[in-house]
Motif scaffolding. Structure first.
Motif, PDB file in Angstrom:
ATOM      1  N   PRO A   1      26.371  78.618  87.695  1.00  0.00           N
ATOM      2  CA  PRO A   1      26.278  79.460  86.498  1.00  0.00           C
ATOM      3  C   PRO A   1      26.358  80.956  86.781  1.00  0.00           C
ATOM      4  O   PRO A   1      26.597  81.740  85.867  1.00  0.00           O
ATOM      5  N   LEU A   2      26.155  81.364  88.046  1.00  0.00           N
ATOM      6  CA  LEU A   2      26.188  82.790  88.363  1.00  0.00           C
ATOM      7  C   LEU A   2      27.592  83.299  88.662  1.00  0.00           C
ATOM      8  O   LEU A   2      27.789  84.494  88.854  1.00  0.00           O
ATOM      9  N   VAL A   3      28.572  82.419  88.720  1.00  0.00           N
ATOM     10  CA  VAL A   3      29.955  82.823  89.003  1.00  0.00           C
ATOM     11  C   VAL A   3      30.778  82.662  87.731  1.00  0.00           C
ATOM     12  O   VAL A   3      30.924  81.549  87.227  1.00  0.00           O
ATOM     13  N   PRO A   4      31.319  83.753  87.184  1.00  0.00           N
ATOM     14  CA  PRO A   4      32.056  83.641  85.920  1.00  0.00           C
ATOM     15  C   PRO A   4      33.402  82.954  86.097  1.00  0.00           C
ATOM     16  O   PRO A   4      34.026  83.021  87.154  1.00  0.00           O
ATOM     17  N   LEU A   5      33.823  82.295  85.038  1.00  0.00           N
ATOM     18  CA  LEU A   5      35.149  81.696  84.977  1.00  0.00           C
ATOM     19  C   LEU A   5      36.079  82.656  84.251  1.00  0.00           C
ATOM     20  O   LEU A   5      35.829  83.033  83.105  1.00  0.00           O
ATOM     21  N   ARG A   6      37.150  83.057  84.918  1.00  0.00           N
ATOM     22  CA  ARG A   6      38.119  83.944  84.288  1.00  0.00           C
ATOM     23  C   ARG A   6      39.118  83.154  83.452  1.00  0.00           C
ATOM     24  O   ARG A   6      39.683  83.660  82.488  1.00  0.00           O
ATOM     25  N   PHE A   7      39.335  81.901  83.827  1.00  0.00           N
ATOM     26  CA  PHE A   7      40.278  81.020  83.141  1.00  0.00           C
ATOM     27  C   PHE A   7      39.709  79.607  83.244  1.00  0.00           C
ATOM     28  O   PHE A   7      39.151  79.239  84.282  1.00  0.00           O
ATOM     29  N   PRO A   8      39.794  78.788  82.183  1.00  0.00           N
ATOM     30  CA  PRO A   8      39.158  77.469  82.233  1.00  0.00           C
ATOM     31  C   PRO A   8      39.680  76.597  83.372  1.00  0.00           C
ATOM     32  O   PRO A   8      40.876  76.573  83.674  1.00  0.00           O
ATOM     33  N   ALA A   9      38.751  75.881  84.012  1.00  0.00           N
ATOM     34  CA  ALA A   9      39.117  74.814  84.941  1.00  0.00           C
ATOM     35  C   ALA A   9      39.301  73.530  84.127  1.00  0.00           C
ATOM     36  O   ALA A   9      39.234  73.546  82.892  1.00  0.00           O
ATOM     37  N   GLU A  10      39.507  72.412  84.816  1.00  0.00           N
ATOM     38  CA  GLU A  10      39.719  71.153  84.091  1.00  0.00           C
ATOM     39  C   GLU A  10      39.119  69.994  84.872  1.00  0.00           C
ATOM     40  O   GLU A  10      39.322  69.868  86.080  1.00  0.00           O
ATOM     41  N   LEU A  11      38.352  69.167  84.163  1.00  0.00           N
ATOM     42  CA  LEU A  11      37.866  67.904  84.711  1.00  0.00           C
ATOM     43  C   LEU A  11      38.816  66.790  84.286  1.00  0.00           C
ATOM     44  O   LEU A  11      39.179  66.699  83.103  1.00  0.00           O
ATOM     45  N   ARG A  12      39.202  65.966  85.239  1.00  0.00           N
ATOM     46  CA  ARG A  12      40.015  64.791  84.934  1.00  0.00           C
ATOM     47  C   ARG A  12      39.175  63.569  85.274  1.00  0.00           C
ATOM     48  O   ARG A  12      38.922  63.280  86.439  1.00  0.00           O
ATOM     49  N   TRP A  13      38.730  62.897  84.223  1.00  0.00           N
ATOM     50  CA  TRP A  13      37.689  61.881  84.363  1.00  0.00           C
ATOM     51  C   TRP A  13      38.200  60.562  83.796  1.00  0.00           C
ATOM     52  O   TRP A  13      38.499  60.455  82.604  1.00  0.00           O
ATOM     53  N   LYS A  14      38.278  59.569  84.661  1.00  0.00           N
ATOM     54  CA  LYS A  14      38.735  58.247  84.234  1.00  0.00           C
ATOM     55  C   LYS A  14      37.620  57.541  83.473  1.00  0.00           C
ATOM     56  O   LYS A  14      36.456  57.559  83.874  1.00  0.00           O
ATOM     57  N   VAL A  15      37.992  56.920  82.364  1.00  0.00           N
ATOM     58  CA  VAL A  15      37.020  56.238  81.515  1.00  0.00           C
ATOM     59  C   VAL A  15      36.417  55.048  82.265  1.00  0.00           C
ATOM     60  O   VAL A  15      37.146  54.269  82.893  1.00  0.00           O
ATOM     61  N   PRO A  16      35.077  54.882  82.233  1.00  0.00           N
ATOM     62  CA  PRO A  16      34.470  53.702  82.864  1.00  0.00           C
ATOM     63  C   PRO A  16      34.995  52.413  82.236  1.00  0.00           C
ATOM     64  O   PRO A  16      35.405  52.392  81.065  1.00  0.00           O
ATOM     65  N   PRO A  17      34.982  51.319  82.988  1.00  0.00           N
ATOM     66  CA  PRO A  17      35.554  50.063  82.471  1.00  0.00           C
ATOM     67  C   PRO A  17      34.706  49.403  81.396  1.00  0.00           C
ATOM     68  O   PRO A  17      35.191  48.536  80.670  1.00  0.00           O
ATOM     69  N   GLN A  18      33.424  49.795  81.277  1.00  0.00           N
ATOM     70  CA  GLN A  18      32.559  49.135  80.308  1.00  0.00           C
ATOM     71  C   GLN A  18      32.910  49.566  78.883  1.00  0.00           C
ATOM     72  O   GLN A  18      33.122  50.740  78.607  1.00  0.00           O
TER      73      GLN A  18
END
Length: 595
Positions: free
Chosen positions: A452-469
Motif C-alpha cells: 500500500p505504500l507504493v503508488p500505482l501509476r497505471f493499473p496492473a492486472e490479475l489473471r485468475w482462473k475460476v475454481p472448478p467448484q
C-alpha cells in the motif's frame, strides 16, 4: 476570444446567500475537483438551480454515477456551464429525458440539443438541486468550461463572495531528496513547528519555531487550506509559492485552469508515502524527477552549504486574494555518505528478511559496514540483524514477499498455478517489494498483493482462473483496501472463458467470491419528492441495468446510484411498488411495498 471569455460575467446558479463546500482545483483522491460545490442546506428537490447566463441547453445526461442528472449550457461567447447532481430537471428537460428513456427502455440516457430546442436566459430554472450520481450529500456541482471543454475557475466569472479568512497552514515538513540528504542527522522527513504571529482580514503570518540542520538536497512539503465567506468547509488554494530572502521565486503552483488529463501528474505533486502512513495529505513545494507537472514552475530544491543559514518564505493565496505567509530558517551542514533511518515511516514494511536475503525500502548502512540498497539485497549469511527489530520489540515478522520489482519494466508474477499478476512498464512509480499472501475465505480464495505504500501509476492486472467448484458465472472478483473490513465488487473486471481479468488500481486484498447472496432491499423513508430505498449486495454488487420498479401506473425507470447504493422512486408514482433487484451474477430479490 480569451479576452471576451474573461470579460463575460455570470450570475450565481442559486438564489440567496452562497456557501461554498468545495473549491476549484482541490485534490480528491487521485483526481482534481474541476468545479465548485454549493450548499443547498441538505435539501433534495426543493432548491431551484438557475441558469448562470443567457444561452441554450446543449446537453442533458442521466447516469447511475458521475454527475447523475446533469445539464450543460452553452453561452454566446463560447463558455460552457455545467450543473451536476440534480434531483430533477425543469419540465422541458424532464419531458425530453422521459421520452428518450421510453424509446431506449433504460434509465441512463444522453441527449444533445440544437440552439433552438431549449433557449435559456440568466436566472431561468434549469432543475432542482439533489444528490444524484457520485454524491454523498445534497449539493450543486457547478463548472465553467472553455469552448474546448477545458475546466476554468468559476470564481473568476461570478460575483465575489465576501471573504475575510486568509488560508491556514496545518503542517510543514522538510523532505530529504537523495540517499545522502540528512535532516538533523537522519535521512527521514522532519515536521517543523510553527506559530501564527499576526492576523488581519486579508493576511495571516506564521513563523517557524525550528531551525533544522540540513545536508544535501532537501525540499519542503505542506498541508494548507482555506475557508470562504461564512462557510465552515476547508477548501483548496488558488496559488502557492516558495521564495528566498531576495524574493526570488524558487517554486510556484497555480490552479486557475485545469485539464482532465492532469490527474495523472498527481503522483509527483503529492507525498504519497506520507499520506498512506499518516492519513494526512501533504503536497510538495519542489519538483522531483519525472514528467513536467503542468501547474508547477521552478524546482524548489534547497541545497545549503555547511554553515550557511538561509531564510525562506512560503506564500499561499486564496481565490479572493487573501494571503498567508510562513517564514522559516534552515542551517546547512555536510551530507552523510549513507544515512540510517532512525525510525522508518512504516517499520513493518520498510524491510524484510526472505530466504537469507535482507531487503529494504530505503538505503542504509548495516553494523558490518555493508550498504543495502532497494535494488541490491544483502545476503545475511547466518548473521542476526537485531537492528531490524520493529519498534514495538520482538523478532522480525514475515512479510510474505515474493519478489523485488523495479519500476520501468514489465513483469509477470505467478502467485499460484491459477493466478498471475501482470505489471506493465508504466505500472510502478517506485521499487515494489511485492507481497502476496493467500487466504481461504468461507466464500472463496483471496490474495493480499502489492504494498500500500507504493503508488500505482497505471493499473496492473490479475489473471485468475475460476475454481472448478460450482458454476463459473457465480464467481466474481471482489476487493478491499488494507485495513478495511468492507469488500466491494471490482468494476471493470471481465470474464474471458474460464479466466477473470481483474484491473488492479490499488494494492490490497483481492478475492474470487462464489456469490449466492441475493440483494437486500430496505425502505428508508422520504427524501424530498422521492421515496428512498437502500439496495445492498454482499458480493458482485447490484446491477443497476437490471433493476425493475413497477407502480400502479406501470413500470418505472429505476433511479439507482451505485456509489450511494440508493434507489430514488418519485412519490408521484404511487403505491404499491414492486421492486426487483438482481446482482451481477443473477441472484434476484423481489419486494412489495404497500405502505
Amino acid at each position: 476570444m480569451l479576452i471576451a471569455l474573461w470579460l463575460q460575467p455570470l450570475t450565481w446558479p442559486l438564489a440567496g446567500a452562497i456557501t461554498l463546500t468545495g473549491s476549484f482545483g482541490e485534490v480528491r483522491g487521485q483526481t482534481f475537483h474541476t468545479g465548485i460545490d454549493l450548499s443547498v442546506g441538505e435539501k433534495i428537490g426543493s432548491v431551484p438551480v438557475l441558469a448562470a447566463g443567457d444561452g441554450y441547453v446543449y446537453r442533458l445526461r442521466v447516469s447511475h454515477t458521475g454527475f447523475g442528472k446533469v445539464i450543460y449550457v452553452r453561452h454566446p461567447q463560447g463558455l460552457i456551464t455545467v450543473y451536476g447532481h440534480l434531483s430533477h430537471f425543469a419540465p422541458k428537460g424532464e419531458a425530453l429525458i422521459q421520452a428518450l428513456q421510453t424509446a431506449q427502455r433504460r434509465f441512463e440516457v444522453e441527449k444533445y440539443l440544437s440552439p433552438h430546442e431549449w433557449a435559456v436566459c440568466a436566472g431561468d430554472t434549469l432543475g432542482w438541486a439533489g444528490n444524484s450520481g457520485y454524491s454523498f450529500g445534497p449539493h450543486l456541482h457547478f463548472e465553467v468550461r472553455s469552448p474546448t471543454e477545458k475546466p476554468l475557475c468559476p470564481l473568476r466569472y461570478l460575483p465575489p463572495i465576501p471573504d475575510t479568512q486568509p488560508p491556514a497552514f496545518f503542517r510543514l515538513v522538510v523532505v530529504p531528496l537523495t540517499p545522502t540528504s540528512q535532516i538533523e542527522g537522519w535521512g527521514e522527513r522532519k515536521r517543523l513547528r510553527f506559530r501564527q504571529v499576526s492576523r488581519s482580514a486579508t493576511e495571516r503570518r506564521y513563523v517557524s519555531l525550528d531551525t533544522p540542520r540540513v545536508g544535501g538536497p532537501v525540499g519542503l512539503a505542506y498541508t494548507a487550506a482555506d475557508r470562504a465567506g461564512g462557510g465552515t468547509a476547508w477548501l483548496g488554494l488558488a496559488h502557492i509559492g516558495l521564495y528566498d530572502e531576495q524574493g526570488t521565486c524558487l517554486y510556484q503552483a497555480s490552479w486557475e485552469t485545469l485539464d482532465f488529463d492532469w490527474r495523472r501528474f498527481l503522483r509527483w505533486h503529492l507525498d504519497y508515502l506520507y499520506q498512506q502512513v499518516y492519513r494526512i495529505g501533504l503536497a510538495h513545494l519542489f519538483v522531483r524527477e519525472g514528467p513536467a507537472v503542468p501547474w508547477e514552475m521552478g524546482k524548489g530544491v534547497l541545497h545549503l552549504q555547511p554553515g550557511e543559514v538561509r531564510t525562506f518564505e512560503i506564500v499561499a493565496r486564496d481565490f479572493a486574494g487573501n494571503t498567508t505567509r510562513l517564514r522559516l530558517t534552515l542551517r546547512g551542514t555536510a551530507p552523510h555518505p549513507t544515512i540510517a533511518p532512525r525510525r522508518p515511516l512504516d517499520p513493518h514494511r520498510s524491510w524484510s528478511v526472505e530466504e537469507g536475503l535482507l531487503l529494504c525500502r530505503e538505503p542504509f548502512l548495516t553494523p558490518w559496514g555493508d550498504t543495502v540498497l532497494p535494488t541490491r539485497p544483502l545476503p545475511l549469511q547466518g548473521r542476526v540483524p537485531p537492528y531490524l527489530q520493529p519498534i514495538r520489540g520482538g523478532p522480525p515478522q514475515p512479510t510474505h514477499l515474493h519478489t523485488c520489482i523495479p519500476p520501468g519494466h514489465p513483469y509477470q508474477l505467478r502467485l499460484s498455478p491459477t493466478c498471475t499478476l501482470q505489471l506493465w512498464a508504466e505500472t510502478l512509480q517506485d521499487t515494489l517489494y511485492c507481497q502476496a499472501q493467500s487466504q481461504d475465505r468461507p466464500w472463496g480464495p483471496s490474495y493480499f498483493i502489492g504494498d500500500p505504500l507504493v503508488p500505482l501509476r497505471f493499473p496492473a492486472e490479475l489473471r485468475w482462473k475460476v475454481p472448478p467448484q460450482g458454476s463459473p458465472q457465480k464467481w466474481y472478483p471482489v476487493f478491499r483496501p488494507a485495513g478495511s473490513p468492507v469488500w466491494s465488487p471490482v468494476l471493470g473486471a471481465r470474464l474471458e472463458g474460464q479466466t477473470w481479468r481483474i484491473p488492479v488500481r490499488s494494492w490490497g486484498e483481492y478475492g474470487l467470491m462464489y456469490d449466492t447472496f441475493p440483494p437486500q432491499i430496505r425502505f428508508l423513508g422520504r427524501a424530498g419528492p422521492f421515496w428512498l430505498f437502500s439496495i445492498e449486495d454482499l458480493g458482485s454488487g447490484t446491477n443497476p441495468y437490471t433493476l425493475r420498479v413497477e407502480g400502479p401506473k406501470g413500470p418505472l425507470y429505476p433511479e439507482y446510484y451505485e456509489p450511494q447504493r440508493l434507489l430514488y422512486v418519485p412519490q408521484a408514482a404511487g403505491r404499491p411498488l414492486r421492486i426487483t433487484a438482481r446482482d451481477r451474477v443473477g441472484n434476484t430479490t423481489t419486494r412489495l411495498f404497500v405502505r
